[in-house]
Design a protein around this motif. Structure first.
Motif, PDB file in Angstrom:
ATOM      1  N   ASN A 179       0.838  -1.209   0.000  1.00 47.24           N
ATOM      2  CA  ASN A 179       0.000   0.000   0.000  1.00 47.24           C
ATOM      3  C   ASN A 179       0.875   1.262   0.000  1.00 47.24           C
ATOM      4  O   ASN A 179       0.573   2.229  -0.708  1.00 47.24           O
ATOM      5  N   SER A 180       1.961   1.252   0.798  1.00 50.40           N
ATOM      6  CA  SER A 180       2.821   2.439   0.858  1.00 50.40           C
ATOM      7  C   SER A 180       3.441   2.687  -0.517  1.00 50.40           C
ATOM      8  O   SER A 180       3.536   3.842  -0.972  1.00 50.40           O
ATOM      9  N   VAL A 181       3.869   1.611  -1.180  1.00 50.89           N
ATOM     10  CA  VAL A 181       4.509   1.776  -2.494  1.00 50.89           C
ATOM     11  C   VAL A 181       3.486   2.319  -3.506  1.00 50.89           C
ATOM     12  O   VAL A 181       3.789   3.263  -4.266  1.00 50.89           O
ATOM     13  N   VAL A 182       2.262   1.732  -3.481  1.00 49.71           N
ATOM     14  CA  VAL A 182       1.240   2.188  -4.441  1.00 49.71           C
ATOM     15  C   VAL A 182       0.943   3.678  -4.222  1.00 49.71           C
ATOM     16  O   VAL A 182       0.886   4.465  -5.173  1.00 49.71           O
ATOM     17  N   ILE A 186       1.641   7.355  -6.500  1.00 50.87           N
ATOM     18  CA  ILE A 186       0.738   8.498  -6.735  1.00 50.87           C
ATOM     19  C   ILE A 186       1.440   9.786  -6.310  1.00 50.87           C
ATOM     20  O   ILE A 186       1.462  10.771  -7.038  1.00 50.87           O
ATOM     21  N   ASN A 187       2.028   9.739  -5.113  1.00 46.66           N
ATOM     22  CA  ASN A 187       2.846  10.868  -4.649  1.00 46.66           C
ATOM     23  C   ASN A 187       3.725  10.381  -3.499  1.00 46.66           C
ATOM     24  O   ASN A 187       3.220   9.798  -2.535  1.00 46.66           O
ATOM     25  N   PRO A 188       5.049  10.636  -3.586  1.00 44.26           N
ATOM     26  CA  PRO A 188       5.964  10.111  -2.555  1.00 44.26           C
ATOM     27  C   PRO A 188       5.581  10.535  -1.134  1.00 44.26           C
ATOM     28  O   PRO A 188       5.726   9.765  -0.186  1.00 44.26           O
ATOM     29  N   ALA A 307      -8.719  13.298  -8.977  1.00 49.82           N
ATOM     30  CA  ALA A 307      -9.258  11.927  -8.978  1.00 49.82           C
ATOM     31  C   ALA A 307      -8.268  10.988  -8.296  1.00 49.82           C
ATOM     32  O   ALA A 307      -8.646  10.123  -7.502  1.00 49.82           O
ATOM     33  N   LEU A 308      -6.976  11.198  -8.603  1.00 49.15           N
ATOM     34  CA  LEU A 308      -5.943  10.353  -7.978  1.00 49.15           C
ATOM     35  C   LEU A 308      -5.854  10.620  -6.477  1.00 49.15           C
ATOM     36  O   LEU A 308      -5.696   9.707  -5.663  1.00 49.15           O
ATOM     37  N   ALA A 309      -5.966  11.923  -6.125  1.00 45.10           N
ATOM     38  CA  ALA A 309      -5.887  12.287  -4.702  1.00 45.10           C
ATOM     39  C   ALA A 309      -7.022  11.639  -3.931  1.00 45.10           C
ATOM     40  O   ALA A 309      -6.814  11.058  -2.840  1.00 45.10           O
ATOM     41  N   LEU A 310      -8.224  11.674  -4.480  1.00 46.79           N
ATOM     42  CA  LEU A 310      -9.372  11.073  -3.783  1.00 46.79           C
ATOM     43  C   LEU A 310      -9.267   9.546  -3.753  1.00 46.79           C
ATOM     44  O   LEU A 310      -9.629   8.909  -2.761  1.00 46.79           O
TER      45      LEU A 310
END
Ligand SMILES: Nc1ncnc2c1ncn2[C@@H]1O[C@H](COP(=O)(O)OP(=O)(O)OP(=O)(O)O)[C@@H](O)[C@H]1O
Length: 584
Positions: A179-182, A186-188, A307-310
């Motif tokens: 989950n952390s990697v995914v 999206i954003n480090p 959309a990615l943030a949500l």
């Protein structure tokens, strides 16, 4: 009476204090190295079933990850639809992930329980074998209630470790990383925030609760064991307690035990509750912090696609269950460790004698006699010798009577001759073989003991007589019952020998129970029989009949009869008196 009560109360308090000291010592021991050793030992037991465990971990991890992906894809699809962008691929993928998550969760449970139940079966067998090896000498020292707690609840609790601990920890670790990697993709910053949140909920929190939950859980188990022991004791001794008018004291004692257990349980529940509240609060805080970070990233332009943030926020929100499971283990797993420690402590107990099982040890041929030479013995917790240079020779066909004052050491001698205990000096030989070198099954076939207390199993009267020889014919059982003067008992039941007796034979008198024990001895083919007060509960007439039957049925066997009764000793060819730890 009041003095006796106070004395007993002091004794109890001393016992409780020593128990608490033990708890503290055990706690320290576990903190220093015992806990790690114990977990390592629990892991070791899993090794043969590693394949099943791996399947459980794979299914569980996949299930949780698919659930998170389903939400992320679903949220992304929904926002894309709102913004008028392509959304079907995400929605279809979300549905597929959601559908697959269910069977994966099922696979995790299936494999976990397969592993746990197979292990529990093996542990139960191991504990039962240990108890058999420890009986009778070492088991006397442990409360019956504590043993019952161990055989039932403690072993059941281990299921929690094997089915609900190992794989959840592995699943939580795997999900944390994936989950952390995914999220980092999206954003480090989101990945880093999620990783810190996972560490707080899944690692820091359980660690913070570790000691307090262990202590309270251990106390709860000890109090429960104490209550069981006292409860069983008061049930077993109910006649004496009523006759002595001590029921009230017992009631007070049981009430105090129950209060102590309830208090201990209340403390455990408080700790568990607190753990739950803090976990929920921390999870919520992490979620708020994550949302704030996502918001600030959008504001600063580092995360251009809302959309990615949500989707990240939705995925993060539903990614906690494996970590919450680990965090709650803090309170759930500690009682398991307490239980495991008790179970392993029993397994590690050294028996009073080292038995020779299966093909080990010397096999006895024909019984040619027993010899005790210069035997000394003292109990482990005492420096005074009970037996002091005792000599005894028993040949086939001998009937040796032993008398002596209370506490002279007669029962101790029987324990030594049966090898329930080993001598501390001198030697005992059976058919010229040192007793400690003889195969245990071979020794038990050569020696039989009829003791004062006869345990009646919930079985028929015939089954109770044939307990040591289940292959005995109906005729042999009936003959043994007749020889032991049980005819009158058989006639009293409509179905005679087939009458089902209640556990511990409450419908038999003590004298009748002793006659069942004598009938068992008649069925035995042992060439050497030991009798510890075999007729102490019989009337003079029955005693005379039973003793005459014993002598008639001797057929060259050797008898050693311990008794205080001259009428019994009159049947002996040699009477010895136990005095100052010797026979004379
Ligand atoms: N498990 C034990 N631990 C420590 N001391 C014990 C234990 N069992 C017995 N004793 C002590 O050993 C001594 C001998 O006891 P034992 O039971 O052999 O006597 P006994 O001659 O059979 O007595 P009785 O005629 O009353 O049955 C006693 O002083 C007793 O207190």
């Amino acid at each position: 009476m009041a003095g006796a009560g106070t004395h007993r109360e002091h004794g109890r308090r001393r016992g409780q204090l020593s128990q608490l000291n033990q708890l503290n010592q055990h706690g320290q021991h576990d903190r220093q190295h015992g806990g790690g050793t114990m977990i390592a030992r629990m892991f070791k037991q899993i090794r043969p079933l590693a394949g099943v465990e791996l399947k459980a971990i794979a299914c569980g991890s996949l299930g949780h990850l698919l659930a998170v992906f389903a939400v992320m894809l679903g949220v992304h699809g929904a926002v894309s639809w709102y913004e008028g962008r392509a959304f079907w691929p995400q929605v279809v993928a979300a549905i597929v992930c959601g559908l697959l998550a269910g069977p994966c969760a099922y696979g995790e449970q299936l494999n976990n329980h397969e592993l746990a139940f197979r292990l529990l079966r093996d542990i139960r067998t191991e504990v039962f074998n240990t108890m058999r090896r420890l009986a009778p000498a070492k088991l006397k020292e442990r409360g019956r209630g504590n043993l019952v707690t161990m055989l039932t609840e403690d072993i059941e609790l281990l299921e929690l470790f094997y089915a609900h601990t190992l794989s959840p920890i592995a699943i939580a670790a795997l999900c944390t990383v994936v989950n952390s990697v995914v999220l980092a993709v999206i954003n480090p910053w989101l990945g880093l925030a999620a990783f810190v949140a996972y560490l707080l909920v899944g690692l820091a929190l359980p660690f913070a609760f570790k000691d307090v939950t262990f202590r309270t859980a251990l106390q709860e188990r000890e109090r429960q064991g104490q209550l069981h022991t006292d409860l069983l004791e008061s049930l077993d001794g109910r006649r004496e307690l009523i006759a002595l008018g001590a029921s009230r004291n017992t009631r007070d004692r049981l009430k105090a035990d129950t209060d102590a257990m309830t208090n201990a349980r209340r403390k455990t529940r408080k700790v568990t509750g607190l753990n739950s509240i803090i976990t929920d609060a921390l999870t919520l805080l992490c979620l708020v912090a994550f949302a704030a970070i996502a918001w600030s990233l959008i504001q600063s332009g580092s995360l251009a696609d809302p959309a990615l943030a949500l989707a990240a926020l939705g995925g993060f929100a539903v990614s906690f269950p494996p970590l919450i499971a680990v965090s709650r283990l803090g309170s759930g797993i500690q009682p398991t460790f307490a239980a495991a420690r008790r179970v392993f402590a029993l397994m590690d107990e050294t028996p009073a004698v080292r038995e020779h099982e299966s093909d080990e040890g010397a096999k006895l041929g024909a019984f040619t006699g027993l010899k005790a030479e210069d035997v000394t013995f003292h109990y482990p917790d005492s420096r005074d010798n009970v037996l002091k240079g005792l000599d005894l020779t028993i040949n086939p066909g001998d009937v040796i009577g032993i008398q002596g004052e209370n506490g002279a050491g007669k029962s101790t001698l029987i324990d030594i001759l049966m090898r329930f205990r080993d001598v501390t000096g001198g030697k005992v030989t059976v058919s010229d073989q040192p007793i400690e070198d003889i195969n245990t099954a071979s020794l038990r076939a050569a020696e039989t003991l009829v003791s004062q207390d006869t345990f009646i199993f919930s079985d028929t009267l015939a089954g109770n007589i044939a307990v040591a020889r289940p292959d005995a014919t109906r005729e042999e059982i009936a003959d043994a019952a007749h020889a032991a003067c049980l005819d009158e008992v058989i006639d009293q039941f409509p179905d005679g020998l087939d009458h089902m007796l209640l556990r511990n034979g409450s419908e038999l008198s003590d004298g009748q129970k002793q006659r069942v024990a004598v009938a068992r001895a008649f069925l035995s083919r042992a060439p050497f029989m030991l009798f510890d007060e075999p007729t102490s509960n019989m009337d003079a007439l029955t005693e005379g009949q039973v003793m005459r039957a014993l002598i008639d049925q001797q057929h060259g066997r050797a008898y050693l009869i311990v008794s205080h009764r001259p009428a019994v000793l009159a049947h002996a060819s040699r009477i010895l008196t136990m005095e100052n730890g010797r026979l004379g």
